[in-house]
Design a protein around this motif. Structure first.
Motif, PDB file in Angstrom:
ATOM      1  N   GLU A  73       2.073   1.927  -3.491  1.00 24.43           N
ATOM      2  CA  GLU A  73       1.060   2.507  -4.370  1.00 24.43           C
ATOM      3  C   GLU A  73       0.791   3.969  -4.049  1.00 24.43           C
ATOM      4  O   GLU A  73       0.463   4.767  -4.933  1.00 24.43           O
ATOM      5  CB  GLU A  73      -0.240   1.698  -4.264  1.00 24.43           C
ATOM      6  N   GLU A  74       0.939   4.331  -2.766  1.00 21.28           N
ATOM      7  CA  GLU A  74       0.688   5.716  -2.349  1.00 21.28           C
ATOM      8  C   GLU A  74       1.927   6.597  -2.436  1.00 21.28           C
ATOM      9  O   GLU A  74       1.874   7.775  -2.063  1.00 21.28           O
ATOM     10  CB  GLU A  74       0.160   5.724  -0.905  1.00 21.28           C
ATOM     11  N   GLY A  75       3.038   6.042  -2.892  1.00 23.76           N
ATOM     12  CA  GLY A  75       4.262   6.822  -3.003  1.00 23.76           C
ATOM     13  C   GLY A  75       4.863   7.213  -1.662  1.00 23.76           C
ATOM     14  O   GLY A  75       5.515   8.256  -1.548  1.00 23.76           O
ATOM     15  N   MET A  76       4.671   6.358  -0.648  1.00 24.44           N
ATOM     16  CA  MET A  76       5.093   6.696   0.716  1.00 24.44           C
ATOM     17  C   MET A  76       6.279   5.872   1.209  1.00 24.44           C
ATOM     18  O   MET A  76       6.706   6.019   2.359  1.00 24.44           O
ATOM     19  CB  MET A  76       3.918   6.489   1.683  1.00 24.44           C
ATOM     20  N   THR A  77       6.831   5.005   0.399  1.00 23.15           N
ATOM     21  CA  THR A  77       7.845   4.069   0.897  1.00 23.15           C
ATOM     22  C   THR A  77       9.080   4.757   1.459  1.00 23.15           C
ATOM     23  O   THR A  77       9.720   4.245   2.377  1.00 23.15           O
ATOM     24  CB  THR A  77       8.286   3.091  -0.208  1.00 23.15           C
TER      25      THR A  77
ATOM     26  N   GLY B 107       0.805  -1.210   0.000  1.00 21.91           N
ATOM     27  CA  GLY B 107       0.000   0.000   0.000  1.00 21.91           C
ATOM     28  C   GLY B 107       0.841   1.263   0.000  1.00 21.91           C
ATOM     29  O   GLY B 107       0.545   2.231  -0.717  1.00 21.91           O
ATOM     30  N   TYR B 108       1.906   1.271   0.809  1.00 21.79           N
ATOM     31  CA  TYR B 108       2.807   2.436   0.817  1.00 21.79           C
ATOM     32  C   TYR B 108       3.411   2.662  -0.566  1.00 21.79           C
ATOM     33  O   TYR B 108       3.571   3.803  -1.008  1.00 21.79           O
ATOM     34  CB  TYR B 108       3.939   2.225   1.832  1.00 21.79           C
TER      35      TYR B 108
ATOM     36  N   GLU C 253       9.163   7.821   2.833  1.00 22.96           N
ATOM     37  CA  GLU C 253       8.850   8.840   3.841  1.00 22.96           C
ATOM     38  C   GLU C 253       9.663   8.553   5.108  1.00 22.96           C
ATOM     39  O   GLU C 253       9.631   7.436   5.645  1.00 22.96           O
ATOM     40  CB  GLU C 253       7.357   8.795   4.177  1.00 22.96           C
TER      41      GLU C 253
END
Length: 476
Positions: free
Chosen positions: A21-25, A18-19, A27
């Motif tokens: 797909e949300e571009g959060m990996t 999920g991260y 962060e």
């Protein structure tokens, strides 16, 4: 030893996907690992397992076989499998040293890494550190109860599988139990191995005396005899004395006898009396059979004459009131530039946000007074007011003459262990013994122990209160 990255809960992987797909990996994230209650209803906890955890992090990498398995589940997209193919841990770890006495709410390990990395390692870190810390604490309690007598760990046959057996031997050593019956632990970890023989050895021969003599023939310089197969006082010890005389005639001395059943306090007293009267005061009395710290304390209080305690099941399984598991948790405390906390209706379960320091107030004689958790950039000094993390209305001042020391160090940077030399198991065991010697003595009681004070600083208390108020306003 390689720990597979599949040593994780499935939801860690779904969150990672999920991260992605949300571009959060990538962060930046900060997680703390801590617990809320000392195990065994005790007054302290001994931290252990850090070296194993760092080995896991340093070698974290998915093999093609593991990726093929995940792909075969039919749940994850090819993009996520490709992401995992290049997955490595590149973060920073700050932790207390193994063998340190620690307490509830304290950040034992802080993980700073890109969000995906910090998230994936949650389950494995909790698995490694919760169990070894629990075992080390149990071992320290058993060792304290023995009051200077030797303690042997031989819980392998009751441990939670082969990996658990190795972890038990290692963590027990950190807690002060410095030998094991586990031969593999001896080879891999350098722990001294000890053992005698089983009742089956005695039963395999026509009679007990013959069995004792045959064992003494094979191991004349290392002979310890199990004396309770038939009758400890009427058969076992008299036959052992006979063999002790025969060994002495050959230039050897019987090392000891082991009692594995019955009233261990009474039998050990009688064994000591009988061997002393026979001229063998150096023979050691070994006791075993479902021992733990409470049983050992009872044996000693009843005048037992035990030199060595063999502790198996209750150490390896950490059984006993308040045992069984350490409730360590792993919580997000900062993401990006935003401090975070978990909010509940029970302030005792609300987490402590943001990057933090862990300090210990130490008296001039080296004794421990209290611990303080503060924000990373906050200045703390003796005489400052600090607050109870479970009830912020309660507050105390740091002892004016105390010396404040940092309890944690950076032990990994960029996914690689720092240049700090690795500590031997002996050094870790020595540390745990020294730590207990500096605690308030009431903390060592098994029943109704003294509660060591852990406090949070004014700045941390105010930040937590503000974030709780903001969360409640936002989510109404």
């Amino acid at each position: 030893m390689r720990y597979s990255p599949l040593l994780t809960d499935f939801y860690e992987l779904t969150m990672l996907a999920g991260y992605l797909e949300e571009g959060m990996t990538d962060e930046p994230a900060v997680f703390d690992l801590f617990f809320r209650h000392n195990p065994f209803n005790g007054g302290y906890t001994i931290f252990a397992g850090l070296a194993s955890a760092l080995d896991y992090l340093e070698n974290l990498q998915f093999s093609e076989d593991e990726l093929e398995y995940l792909q075969g589940l039919g749940i994850f997209r090819p993009r996520f499998i490709d992401f995992l193919r290049g997955f490595r841990f590149t973060g920073t770890i700050t932790a207390v040293p193994e063998g340190t006495a620690v307490f509830a709410h304290e950040p034992l390990v802080t993980v700073e890494a890109p969000l995906a990395q910090a998230q994936l390692v949650e389950t494995a870190l909790l698995n490694i550190l919760n169990f070894q810390t629990l075992v080390a604490t149990k071992a320290a309690r058993v060792n304290h109860a023995a009051a200077g007598a030797t303690v042997l760990e031989f819980g392998l046959r009751r441990a939670q599988g082969p990996d658990g057996g190795l972890s038990v031997a290692r963590a027990a050593y950190v807690g002060g139990v410095r030998s094991t019956s586990n031969v593999l632990a001896g080879k891999l970890l350098g722990i001294p191995v000890k053992g005698t023989h089983a009742h089956s050895w005695i039963m395999a021969f026509p009679d007990e005396l013959t069995a004792f003599r045959k064992y003494a023939e094979v191991f004349p310089a290392e002979c310890v005899l199990l004396v309770d197969t038939y009758d400890t006082l009427k058969s076992g010890i008299p036959n052992a004395i006979t063999v002790a005389r025969e060994l002495r005639e050959q230039g050897y001395e019987l090392l000891g006898i082991r009692i594995d059943s019955g009233d261990l306090a009474y039998l050990s007293r009688e064994a000591r009396r009988m061997f002393d009267a026979a001229g063998f005061p150096a023979v050691k009395v070994v006791a075993s059979n479902e021992l733990d710290e409470l049983v050992i304390e009872s044996i000693r209080s009843e005048g037992g004459q035990v030199d060595i305690y063999g502790v198996g099941t209750k150490l390896a399984t950490c059984s006993g009131e308040g045992g069984g598991a350490l409730g360590g948790v792993y919580k997000l405390v900062r993401i990006g530039d935003r401090p975070k906390l978990k909010v509940t209706s029970d302030v005792a379960k609300a987490t402590l946000p943001d990057r933090k320091r862990l300090l210990r107030a130490v008296a001039s004689d080296g004794s421990f007074i209290q611990d303080i958790i503060c924000l990373a950039g906050e200045e703390i000094a003796p005489g400052d007011t600090v607050y109870d993390p479970t009830n912020p209305l309660q507050h105390v001042t740091i002892a004016p003459n105390a010396r404040l020391i940092e309890l944690r160090d950076v032990v990994m940077e960029g996914g690689r262990k720092t240049a700090v030399p690795a500590h031997s198991l002996d050094e870790l065991a020595d540390r745990s013994v020294a730590q207990l010697a500096h605690l308030p003595q009431g903390c060592l009681r098994f029943i109704n122990p003294h509660k060591y004070k852990v406090s949070i600083s004014r700045g941390l208390n105010e930040l937590r209160q503000r974030l709780m108020e903001e969360a409640q306003t936002t989510n109404r």
